[in-house]
Design a protein around this motif. Structure first.
Motif, PDB file in Angstrom:
ATOM      1  N   VAL A   8       7.623  -1.358  -4.872  1.00 33.20           N
ATOM      2  CA  VAL A   8       6.391  -1.061  -4.116  1.00 33.20           C
ATOM      3  C   VAL A   8       5.263  -1.007  -4.989  1.00 33.20           C
ATOM      4  O   VAL A   8       4.967  -0.269  -5.560  1.00 33.20           O
ATOM      5  N   PRO A   9       4.453  -2.202  -5.036  1.00 28.52           N
ATOM      6  CA  PRO A   9       3.266  -2.112  -5.722  1.00 28.52           C
ATOM      7  C   PRO A   9       1.952  -1.264  -5.015  1.00 28.52           C
ATOM      8  O   PRO A   9       2.202  -1.704  -3.881  1.00 28.52           O
ATOM      9  N   CYS A  10       1.287  -0.438  -5.542  1.00 28.87           N
ATOM     10  CA  CYS A  10       0.345   0.200  -4.933  1.00 28.87           C
ATOM     11  C   CYS A  10      -0.896   0.385  -5.663  1.00 28.87           C
ATOM     12  O   CYS A  10      -0.918   0.919  -6.590  1.00 28.87           O
ATOM     13  N   PHE A  11      -1.970   0.053  -4.927  1.00 23.88           N
ATOM     14  CA  PHE A  11      -3.459   0.212  -5.505  1.00 23.88           C
ATOM     15  C   PHE A  11      -4.222   0.998  -4.308  1.00 23.88           C
ATOM     16  O   PHE A  11      -4.198   0.317  -3.352  1.00 23.88           O
ATOM     17  N   ASN A  12      -4.324   1.887  -4.697  1.00 23.57           N
ATOM     18  CA  ASN A  12      -5.307   2.980  -3.541  1.00 23.57           C
ATOM     19  C   ASN A  12      -4.733   2.985  -2.201  1.00 23.57           C
ATOM     20  O   ASN A  12      -5.290   2.551  -1.166  1.00 23.57           O
ATOM     21  N   ASP A  45       2.113   2.241  -9.634  1.00 18.60           N
ATOM     22  CA  ASP A  45       0.735   2.534  -9.217  1.00 18.60           C
ATOM     23  C   ASP A  45      -0.249   1.817 -10.337  1.00 18.60           C
ATOM     24  O   ASP A  45      -0.194   1.960 -11.465  1.00 18.60           O
ATOM     25  N   ASP A  46      -0.854   0.560  -9.384  1.00 15.79           N
ATOM     26  CA  ASP A  46      -1.822  -0.311 -10.268  1.00 15.79           C
ATOM     27  C   ASP A  46      -3.030   0.315 -10.745  1.00 15.79           C
ATOM     28  O   ASP A  46      -3.985  -0.347 -10.261  1.00 15.79           O
ATOM     29  N   GLY A  47      -3.110   1.453 -11.183  1.00 23.15           N
ATOM     30  CA  GLY A  47      -4.508   1.720 -11.774  1.00 23.15           C
ATOM     31  C   GLY A  47      -5.249   2.477 -10.558  1.00 23.15           C
ATOM     32  O   GLY A  47      -6.411   2.107 -10.381  1.00 23.15           O
ATOM     33  N   GLY A  76      -3.459  -5.876 -11.342  1.00 20.76           N
ATOM     34  CA  GLY A  76      -3.309  -6.731 -10.526  1.00 20.76           C
ATOM     35  C   GLY A  76      -1.716  -6.634 -10.028  1.00 20.76           C
ATOM     36  O   GLY A  76      -0.778  -6.256 -10.741  1.00 20.76           O
ATOM     37  N   LYS A  77      -1.751  -7.336  -8.736  1.00 23.05           N
ATOM     38  CA  LYS A  77      -0.277  -7.043  -8.024  1.00 23.05           C
ATOM     39  C   LYS A  77       0.889  -7.908  -8.872  1.00 23.05           C
ATOM     40  O   LYS A  77       1.944  -7.573  -8.785  1.00 23.05           O
ATOM     41  N   GLU A  78       0.440  -8.967  -9.366  1.00 23.98           N
ATOM     42  CA  GLU A  78       1.227  -9.878 -10.157  1.00 23.98           C
ATOM     43  C   GLU A  78       1.810  -8.979 -11.145  1.00 23.98           C
ATOM     44  O   GLU A  78       3.202  -8.934 -11.526  1.00 23.98           O
ATOM     45  N   SER A  79       0.923  -8.351 -11.835  1.00 25.91           N
ATOM     46  CA  SER A  79       1.632  -7.353 -12.937  1.00 25.91           C
ATOM     47  C   SER A  79       2.644  -6.295 -12.561  1.00 25.91           C
ATOM     48  O   SER A  79       3.491  -5.866 -13.144  1.00 25.91           O
ATOM     49  N   ALA A  80       2.048  -5.738 -11.107  1.00 33.80           N
ATOM     50  CA  ALA A  80       2.864  -4.702 -10.863  1.00 33.80           C
ATOM     51  C   ALA A  80       4.183  -4.959 -10.402  1.00 33.80           C
ATOM     52  O   ALA A  80       5.201  -4.277 -10.496  1.00 33.80           O
ATOM     53  N   MET A  81       4.305  -6.240  -9.768  1.00 33.85           N
ATOM     54  CA  MET A  81       5.679  -6.896  -9.386  1.00 33.85           C
ATOM     55  C   MET A  81       6.402  -7.027 -10.590  1.00 33.85           C
ATOM     56  O   MET A  81       7.702  -6.713 -10.738  1.00 33.85           O
ATOM     57  N   LEU A  96       8.177  -4.934  -1.829  1.00 33.01           N
ATOM     58  CA  LEU A  96       7.638  -5.160  -0.444  1.00 33.01           C
ATOM     59  C   LEU A  96       6.174  -4.267  -0.607  1.00 33.01           C
ATOM     60  O   LEU A  96       6.138  -3.411  -1.486  1.00 33.01           O
ATOM     61  N   ASP A  97       5.437  -4.580   0.212  1.00 28.66           N
ATOM     62  CA  ASP A  97       3.926  -3.993   0.365  1.00 28.66           C
ATOM     63  C   ASP A  97       4.101  -2.617   0.811  1.00 28.66           C
ATOM     64  O   ASP A  97       4.652  -2.102   1.566  1.00 28.66           O
ATOM     65  N   ALA A  98       3.126  -1.732   0.359  1.00 33.68           N
ATOM     66  CA  ALA A  98       3.141  -0.262   0.648  1.00 33.68           C
ATOM     67  C   ALA A  98       2.496  -0.166   2.152  1.00 33.68           C
ATOM     68  O   ALA A  98       2.625   0.787   2.857  1.00 33.68           O
ATOM     69  N   LEU A 100       2.966  -1.602   4.930  1.00 36.48           N
ATOM     70  CA  LEU A 100       3.832  -1.740   6.048  1.00 36.48           C
ATOM     71  C   LEU A 100       3.669  -3.221   6.598  1.00 36.48           C
ATOM     72  O   LEU A 100       4.259  -3.101   7.838  1.00 36.48           O
ATOM     73  N   GLN A 101       2.954  -3.766   5.955  1.00 35.55           N
ATOM     74  CA  GLN A 101       2.646  -5.413   6.690  1.00 35.55           C
ATOM     75  C   GLN A 101       4.125  -6.006   6.421  1.00 35.55           C
ATOM     76  O   GLN A 101       4.302  -6.953   7.023  1.00 35.55           O
ATOM     77  N   HIS A 102       4.777  -5.476   5.428  1.00 41.53           N
ATOM     78  CA  HIS A 102       6.354  -6.198   5.507  1.00 41.53           C
ATOM     79  C   HIS A 102       7.126  -5.174   5.863  1.00 41.53           C
ATOM     80  O   HIS A 102       7.546  -4.061   5.487  1.00 41.53           O
ATOM     81  N   LYS A 208      -7.150   0.088   3.216  1.00 44.67           N
ATOM     82  CA  LYS A 208      -8.028  -1.182   3.398  1.00 44.67           C
ATOM     83  C   LYS A 208      -7.279  -2.414   2.539  1.00 44.67           C
ATOM     84  O   LYS A 208      -6.624  -1.744   1.296  1.00 44.67           O
ATOM     85  N   SER A 209      -7.454  -3.528   2.735  1.00 49.52           N
ATOM     86  CA  SER A 209      -6.987  -4.452   1.725  1.00 49.52           C
ATOM     87  C   SER A 209      -7.786  -4.652   0.936  1.00 49.52           C
ATOM     88  O   SER A 209      -9.239  -4.620   0.844  1.00 49.52           O
ATOM     89  N   THR A 210      -7.303  -5.039  -0.427  1.00 47.01           N
ATOM     90  CA  THR A 210      -8.383  -5.221  -1.547  1.00 47.01           C
ATOM     91  C   THR A 210      -8.735  -6.804  -1.929  1.00 47.01           C
ATOM     92  O   THR A 210      -9.222  -7.003  -2.702  1.00 47.01           O
ATOM     93  N   TRP A 211      -7.857  -7.474  -1.116  1.00 49.60           N
ATOM     94  CA  TRP A 211      -8.345  -9.127  -1.343  1.00 49.60           C
ATOM     95  C   TRP A 211      -9.390  -9.450  -0.582  1.00 49.60           C
ATOM     96  O   TRP A 211      -9.861  -8.875   0.432  1.00 49.60           O
ATOM     97  N   ASN A 212     -10.084 -10.213  -1.275  1.00 52.44           N
ATOM     98  CA  ASN A 212     -11.330 -10.737  -0.623  1.00 52.44           C
ATOM     99  C   ASN A 212     -11.424 -12.280  -0.741  1.00 52.44           C
ATOM    100  O   ASN A 212     -10.391 -12.775  -1.737  1.00 52.44           O
TER     101      ASN A 212
END
Ligand code: UDP
Ligand code: MG
Length: 316
Positions: A8-12, A45-47, A76-81, A96-98, A100-102, A208-212
């Motif tokens: 599970v990649p987690c950022f905030n 935990d991605d920083g 970034g999520k790629e590095s976390a995965m 899977l994402d933290a 719960l969208q998955h 919140k999503s961190t993607w924009n």
């Protein structure tokens, strides 16, 4: 007894982690009732800048199966995965994402599909873009159209990072140690048999999503640059076009001289020379691009082939 690693990649994600833990335990405890599966949970935990790390430490204290890796900063999520797959001990890995969208409820079905041996991977694919801004949908669709035209690796529209894979596929992914990672391409590049489960888009449970838009845009450029060398060939194409233009201009000048006896003005001859030289320069840049493309692909040190099955020990 097969071990399943849940990555599970987690950022905030402090707000959603407790809910996530409850839901994932509900599913995995039920699965572990069959005597033949066990689980480990690997959180990356991605920083994070919030209390994510603290929550993960507490999880670990309560239950040793909950492991964590905390990055020194946001990579970034790629590095976390990648970190998750690299450190997972499981015979099967699921990312899977933290938020719960998955839906974790799909894990038993995915396990069934993959452990049965028919598939090496089970992944979800969203069938609609409901709830997504129109403009973003438009750009996403255009991205998939473009990349699938210019790249030999098929990038599947709507395929998500929610994936259940067997060890063989995980090792294949890890053998691609390139720095700029574009997982949607890597999953497809390694091959193997993937079963797609169609799902509807789900909103985030909390946080919140961190993607924009700009992050997504730059990610799509990474994808194009990582899986296609077509942009490097663009200069050759333009060069050839310009040279043809120059040739036509010269022909018009010569034919005009022989038919009407008129000579063309200085500006016209200059135009022919400029076009001709410009075209040649572009063509030469394109040739350089071809070699650069080859060097670029070599530097990635991707495996030359990946074996799925053989009757004897193969050398890679
Ligand atoms: N994530 C991460 N590092 C980042 C950004 C996101 O590890 O730099 C994680 C995030 O914690 C979540 C998953 O990647 O588990 C997907 O992120 P998000 O929900 O923000 O993206 P979206 O679902 O909107 O595409
Ligand atoms: Mg999300």
């Amino acid at each position: 007894m097969p071990l399943i690693s849940i990555i599970v990649p987690c950022f905030n994600e402090e707000e959603v982690l407790n809910i996530f833990r409850d839901e994932i335990l509900l599913v995995t405890n039920e699965m572990a009732k069959q005597p033949d599966v066990s689980f480990e949970f690997l959180f990356i935990d991605d920083g994070s800048k919030d209390r994510t790390l603290k929550v993960l430490r507490d999880f670990n204290k309560l239950d040793g199966r909950f492991r964590y890796i905390s990055f020194s900063r946001n990579f970034g999520k790629e590095s976390a995965m990648y970190a998750g797959l690299k450190n997972a001990k499981g015979d099967y890995c699921v990312i899977l994402d933290a938020d719960l969208q998955h839906p974790p409820e799909l894990i038993p079905k995915m396990y069934e599909l993959v452990s049965g041996g028919e598939y090496d991977c089970a992944a979800t694919r969203r069938i609609s873009r409901k709830g997504e801004p129109r403009l973003l949908s438009f750009f996403s669709k255009s991205f998939y159209k473009i990349i699938n035209k210019i790249s030999q690796t098929e990038i599947i529209d709507g395929a998500q990072d929610f994936r259940f894979m067997n060890r063989q596929m995980v090792d294949a992914i890890l053998s691609m140690s390139e720095y700029s990672r574009f997982s949607k391409g890597i999953f497809s590049w390694v091959g193997f048999d993937t079963k797609y489960i169609e799902v509807e888009n789900r909103p985030r449970k909390a946080g919140k999503s961190t993607w924009n838009f700009w992050k997504l845009f730059s990610y799509s450029i990474d994808g194009i640059a990582g899986f296609s060398t077509a942009p490097l060939k663009f200069a050759s194409f333009l060069g050839i076009l310009t040279c043809i233009g120059a040739l036509i201009a010269v022909l018009v000048m010569v034919i005009k001289f022989f038919v009407t006896g008129e000579t063309s003005g200085g500006y016209y001859t200059l135009l022919c020379v400029t076009l001709g030289i410009g075209g040649l320069q572009l063509l030469c840049t394109g040739i350089l691009g071809e070699y650069l493309a080859k060097t670029y692909l070599e530097t990635k040190k991707r495996p030359i082939y990946l074996v799925k099955e053989t009757d004897h020990e193969t050398k890679v």
